[in-house]
Motif scaffolding. Structure first.
Motif, PDB file in Angstrom:
ATOM      1  N   MET A   1       0.841  -1.188   0.000  1.00  0.00           N
ATOM      2  CA  MET A   1       0.000   0.000   0.000  1.00  0.00           C
ATOM      3  C   MET A   1       0.888   1.254   0.000  1.00  0.00           C
ATOM      4  O   MET A   1       1.859   1.342   0.740  1.00  0.00           O
ATOM      5  N   LYS A   2       0.550   2.220  -0.816  1.00  0.00           N
ATOM      6  CA  LYS A   2       1.328   3.448  -0.922  1.00  0.00           C
ATOM      7  C   LYS A   2       1.170   4.287   0.344  1.00  0.00           C
ATOM      8  O   LYS A   2       0.057   4.457   0.854  1.00  0.00           O
ATOM      9  N   PRO A   3       2.277   4.841   0.874  1.00  0.00           N
ATOM     10  CA  PRO A   3       2.158   5.783   1.990  1.00  0.00           C
ATOM     11  C   PRO A   3       1.354   7.010   1.549  1.00  0.00           C
ATOM     12  O   PRO A   3       1.505   7.508   0.438  1.00  0.00           O
ATOM     13  N   LYS A   4       0.500   7.483   2.455  1.00  0.00           N
ATOM     14  CA  LYS A   4      -0.351   8.638   2.153  1.00  0.00           C
ATOM     15  C   LYS A   4       0.242   9.900   2.784  1.00  0.00           C
ATOM     16  O   LYS A   4       0.548   9.911   3.975  1.00  0.00           O
ATOM     17  N   ILE A   5       0.372  10.933   1.976  1.00  0.00           N
ATOM     18  CA  ILE A   5       0.964  12.194   2.440  1.00  0.00           C
ATOM     19  C   ILE A   5      -0.023  13.327   2.173  1.00  0.00           C
ATOM     20  O   ILE A   5      -0.601  13.419   1.089  1.00  0.00           O
ATOM     21  N   LEU A   6      -0.200  14.175   3.179  1.00  0.00           N
ATOM     22  CA  LEU A   6      -1.034  15.367   3.020  1.00  0.00           C
ATOM     23  C   LEU A   6      -0.138  16.596   3.013  1.00  0.00           C
ATOM     24  O   LEU A   6       0.643  16.806   3.943  1.00  0.00           O
ATOM     25  N   VAL A   7      -0.261  17.414   1.954  1.00  0.00           N
ATOM     26  CA  VAL A   7       0.505  18.645   1.818  1.00  0.00           C
ATOM     27  C   VAL A   7      -0.435  19.823   2.071  1.00  0.00           C
ATOM     28  O   VAL A   7      -1.468  19.952   1.409  1.00  0.00           O
ATOM     29  N   VAL A   8      -0.073  20.665   3.032  1.00  0.00           N
ATOM     30  CA  VAL A   8      -0.935  21.792   3.401  1.00  0.00           C
ATOM     31  C   VAL A   8      -0.183  23.099   3.193  1.00  0.00           C
ATOM     32  O   VAL A   8       0.797  23.384   3.881  1.00  0.00           O
ATOM     33  N   ASP A   9      -0.645  23.880   2.228  1.00  0.00           N
ATOM     34  CA  ASP A   9      -0.026  25.180   1.942  1.00  0.00           C
ATOM     35  C   ASP A   9      -1.047  26.030   1.208  1.00  0.00           C
ATOM     36  O   ASP A   9      -1.808  25.516   0.373  1.00  0.00           O
ATOM     37  N   ASP A  10      -1.087  27.333   1.519  1.00  0.00           N
ATOM     38  CA  ASP A  10      -2.067  28.195   0.857  1.00  0.00           C
ATOM     39  C   ASP A  10      -1.606  28.655  -0.514  1.00  0.00           C
ATOM     40  O   ASP A  10      -2.352  29.351  -1.209  1.00  0.00           O
ATOM     41  N   GLU A  11      -0.383  28.288  -0.915  1.00  0.00           N
ATOM     42  CA  GLU A  11       0.094  28.588  -2.262  1.00  0.00           C
ATOM     43  C   GLU A  11      -0.109  27.350  -3.132  1.00  0.00           C
ATOM     44  O   GLU A  11       0.582  26.338  -2.961  1.00  0.00           O
ATOM     45  N   ALA A  12      -1.048  27.442  -4.060  1.00  0.00           N
ATOM     46  CA  ALA A  12      -1.383  26.284  -4.895  1.00  0.00           C
ATOM     47  C   ALA A  12      -0.181  25.788  -5.686  1.00  0.00           C
ATOM     48  O   ALA A  12      -0.022  24.576  -5.910  1.00  0.00           O
ATOM     49  N   SER A  13       0.696  26.705  -6.104  1.00  0.00           N
ATOM     50  CA  SER A  13       1.854  26.300  -6.902  1.00  0.00           C
ATOM     51  C   SER A  13       2.791  25.399  -6.093  1.00  0.00           C
ATOM     52  O   SER A  13       3.381  24.454  -6.635  1.00  0.00           O
ATOM     53  N   ILE A  14       2.928  25.674  -4.793  1.00  0.00           N
ATOM     54  CA  ILE A  14       3.787  24.841  -3.938  1.00  0.00           C
ATOM     55  C   ILE A  14       3.142  23.472  -3.738  1.00  0.00           C
ATOM     56  O   ILE A  14       3.812  22.436  -3.818  1.00  0.00           O
ATOM     57  N   CYS A  15       1.846  23.454  -3.475  1.00  0.00           N
ATOM     58  CA  CYS A  15       1.142  22.177  -3.331  1.00  0.00           C
ATOM     59  C   CYS A  15       1.317  21.331  -4.584  1.00  0.00           C
ATOM     60  O   CYS A  15       1.589  20.128  -4.503  1.00  0.00           O
ATOM     61  N   ASP A  16       1.161  21.954  -5.747  1.00  0.00           N
ATOM     62  CA  ASP A  16       1.275  21.216  -7.011  1.00  0.00           C
ATOM     63  C   ASP A  16       2.698  20.688  -7.207  1.00  0.00           C
ATOM     64  O   ASP A  16       2.886  19.539  -7.636  1.00  0.00           O
ATOM     65  N   LEU A  17       3.700  21.522  -6.907  1.00  0.00           N
ATOM     66  CA  LEU A  17       5.096  21.112  -7.069  1.00  0.00           C
ATOM     67  C   LEU A  17       5.422  19.915  -6.175  1.00  0.00           C
ATOM     68  O   LEU A  17       6.008  18.926  -6.632  1.00  0.00           O
ATOM     69  N   VAL A  18       5.050  20.012  -4.905  1.00  0.00           N
ATOM     70  CA  VAL A  18       5.341  18.927  -3.965  1.00  0.00           C
ATOM     71  C   VAL A  18       4.565  17.669  -4.341  1.00  0.00           C
ATOM     72  O   VAL A  18       5.108  16.558  -4.310  1.00  0.00           O
ATOM     73  N   LYS A  19       3.314  17.836  -4.722  1.00  0.00           N
ATOM     74  CA  LYS A  19       2.479  16.694  -5.094  1.00  0.00           C
ATOM     75  C   LYS A  19       3.068  15.934  -6.283  1.00  0.00           C
ATOM     76  O   LYS A  19       3.200  14.699  -6.256  1.00  0.00           O
ATOM     77  N   ASN A  21       6.195  15.850  -7.400  1.00  0.00           N
ATOM     78  CA  ASN A  21       7.467  15.199  -7.078  1.00  0.00           C
ATOM     79  C   ASN A  21       7.285  13.990  -6.175  1.00  0.00           C
ATOM     80  O   ASN A  21       7.982  12.977  -6.339  1.00  0.00           O
ATOM     81  N   LEU A  22       6.356  14.055  -5.238  1.00  0.00           N
ATOM     82  CA  LEU A  22       6.129  12.914  -4.358  1.00  0.00           C
ATOM     83  C   LEU A  22       5.397  11.786  -5.081  1.00  0.00           C
ATOM     84  O   LEU A  22       5.667  10.603  -4.846  1.00  0.00           O
ATOM     85  N   GLU A  23       4.489  12.145  -5.964  1.00  0.00           N
ATOM     86  CA  GLU A  23       3.785  11.108  -6.734  1.00  0.00           C
ATOM     87  C   GLU A  23       4.749  10.369  -7.661  1.00  0.00           C
ATOM     88  O   GLU A  23       4.596   9.159  -7.892  1.00  0.00           O
ATOM     89  N   LEU A  24       5.742  11.070  -8.183  1.00  0.00           N
ATOM     90  CA  LEU A  24       6.757  10.412  -9.019  1.00  0.00           C
ATOM     91  C   LEU A  24       7.553   9.375  -8.231  1.00  0.00           C
ATOM     92  O   LEU A  24       8.101   8.428  -8.802  1.00  0.00           O
ATOM     93  N   GLU A  25       7.593   9.539  -6.899  1.00  0.00           N
ATOM     94  CA  GLU A  25       8.292   8.589  -6.030  1.00  0.00           C
ATOM     95  C   GLU A  25       7.373   7.480  -5.538  1.00  0.00           C
ATOM     96  O   GLU A  25       7.788   6.625  -4.751  1.00  0.00           O
ATOM     97  N   GLY A  26       6.124   7.514  -5.975  1.00  0.00           N
ATOM     98  CA  GLY A  26       5.212   6.429  -5.632  1.00  0.00           C
ATOM     99  C   GLY A  26       4.304   6.675  -4.443  1.00  0.00           C
ATOM    100  O   GLY A  26       3.616   5.761  -3.977  1.00  0.00           O
ATOM    101  N   TYR A  27       4.268   7.914  -3.920  1.00  0.00           N
ATOM    102  CA  TYR A  27       3.414   8.222  -2.780  1.00  0.00           C
ATOM    103  C   TYR A  27       2.014   8.639  -3.235  1.00  0.00           C
ATOM    104  O   TYR A  27       1.828   9.156  -4.339  1.00  0.00           O
ATOM    105  N   GLU A  28       1.038   8.418  -2.370  1.00  0.00           N
ATOM    106  CA  GLU A  28      -0.321   8.899  -2.609  1.00  0.00           C
ATOM    107  C   GLU A  28      -0.448  10.254  -1.923  1.00  0.00           C
ATOM    108  O   GLU A  28      -0.308  10.347  -0.698  1.00  0.00           O
ATOM    109  N   VAL A  29      -0.702  11.315  -2.696  1.00  0.00           N
ATOM    110  CA  VAL A  29      -0.612  12.676  -2.164  1.00  0.00           C
ATOM    111  C   VAL A  29      -1.942  13.415  -2.289  1.00  0.00           C
ATOM    112  O   VAL A  29      -2.571  13.428  -3.351  1.00  0.00           O
ATOM    113  N   SER A  30      -2.361  14.036  -1.185  1.00  0.00           N
ATOM    114  CA  SER A  30      -3.514  14.930  -1.165  1.00  0.00           C
ATOM    115  C   SER A  30      -3.037  16.307  -0.743  1.00  0.00           C
ATOM    116  O   SER A  30      -1.974  16.447  -0.132  1.00  0.00           O
TER     117      SER A  30
END
Length: 231
Positions: A1-19, A21-30
């Motif tokens: 099962m993929k580890p689930k990561i929650l990214v919390v930031d009010d800058e949508a561009s940062i959320c998208d960037l982190v999401k 990069n983490l998804e490319l490593e196989g994580y499930e990101v919200s």
């Protein structure tokens, strides 16, 4: 099962960037854009790790960090534009495991995420391997429940404070340098500094001394580091 990561930031561009990069490593990101949305997402998905900005609308990152580390034991990496030591120390005191300052390199953040998740996984295995009821005088640690009892009263600890107690009670009277505690408790790949250890020890001592009538269970060995004294 993929580890689930929650990214919390009010800058949508940062959320998208982190999401991305983490998804490319196989994580499930919200992602979430404010504090209230973050708390809803935490209840909904129960993430394995939280990447959390400090300056958030509605509910700030400090309040969220305190809530999730004490109530749920979720590992937290603080993500912030602030560089003042006071801000970093406050985050650590509230239970954050690590912090990274904006602007940051996505590869560095990914490396910290991997290191923190590896450490958490290793701790779970260690808890399964060792006895689940450890006693040092009036201090009791129940590893199966991650519960600490002192003089008959439960002590409310953050996830990191519990890990320090658990490690030290397994090595009574052994003195550990700050670097060794960083390695053993925070993990080989931890990027913090020894100030992190001091902050957590000070906070832990305060909680334990309140319950033990001022007796310092965790002692400083000057010029070396810290130990848990046999009671």
């Amino acid at each position: 099962m993929k580890p689930k990561i929650l990214v919390v930031d009010d800058e949508a561009s940062i959320c998208d960037l982190v999401k991305i990069n983490l998804e490319l490593e196989g994580y499930e990101v919200s992602t979430a854009g404010d504090g209230e949305a973050a708390l809803r997402s935490i209840e909904l998905i129960n993430p394995d790790l939280l990447i959390l900005d400090i300056m958030l609308p509605k509910i700030n990152g400090y309040d969220i960090c305190k809530k999730v580390t004490y109530e749920k034991g979720i590992p937290v990496i603080m993500l912030t534009a602030k560089t003042d030591l006071i801000d970093k120390v406050l985050g650590l005191e509230l239970g954050a495991d690590d912090y990274i300052t904006k602007p940051f390199h996505a590869r560095e953040l990914v490396a910290r995420v991997k290191a923190l998740l590896r450490r958490v996984s290793k701790e779970v295995k260690n808890i399964e391997d060792l006895g689940n009821h450890l006693i040092n005088g009036s201090l009791e640690v129940f590893s199966d429940m991650r519960k600490v009892i002192l003089a008959g009263s439960e002590v409310e600890l953050s996830a990191k404070e519990y890990e320090l107690v658990y490690f030290l009670i397994n090595h009574l009277e052994q003195v550990f340098t700050r670097d060794t505690l960083l390695e053993k408790v925070w993990g080989y790949d931890y990027y913090g500094d020894t100030r992190t250890v001091d902050v957590h020890i000070q906070r832990l001592r305060k909680k334990l001394s309140i319950e033990s009538g001022g007796n310092n269970i965790i002692q400083t060995v000057f010029g070396v580091g810290y130990k848990m004294a046999r009671q």
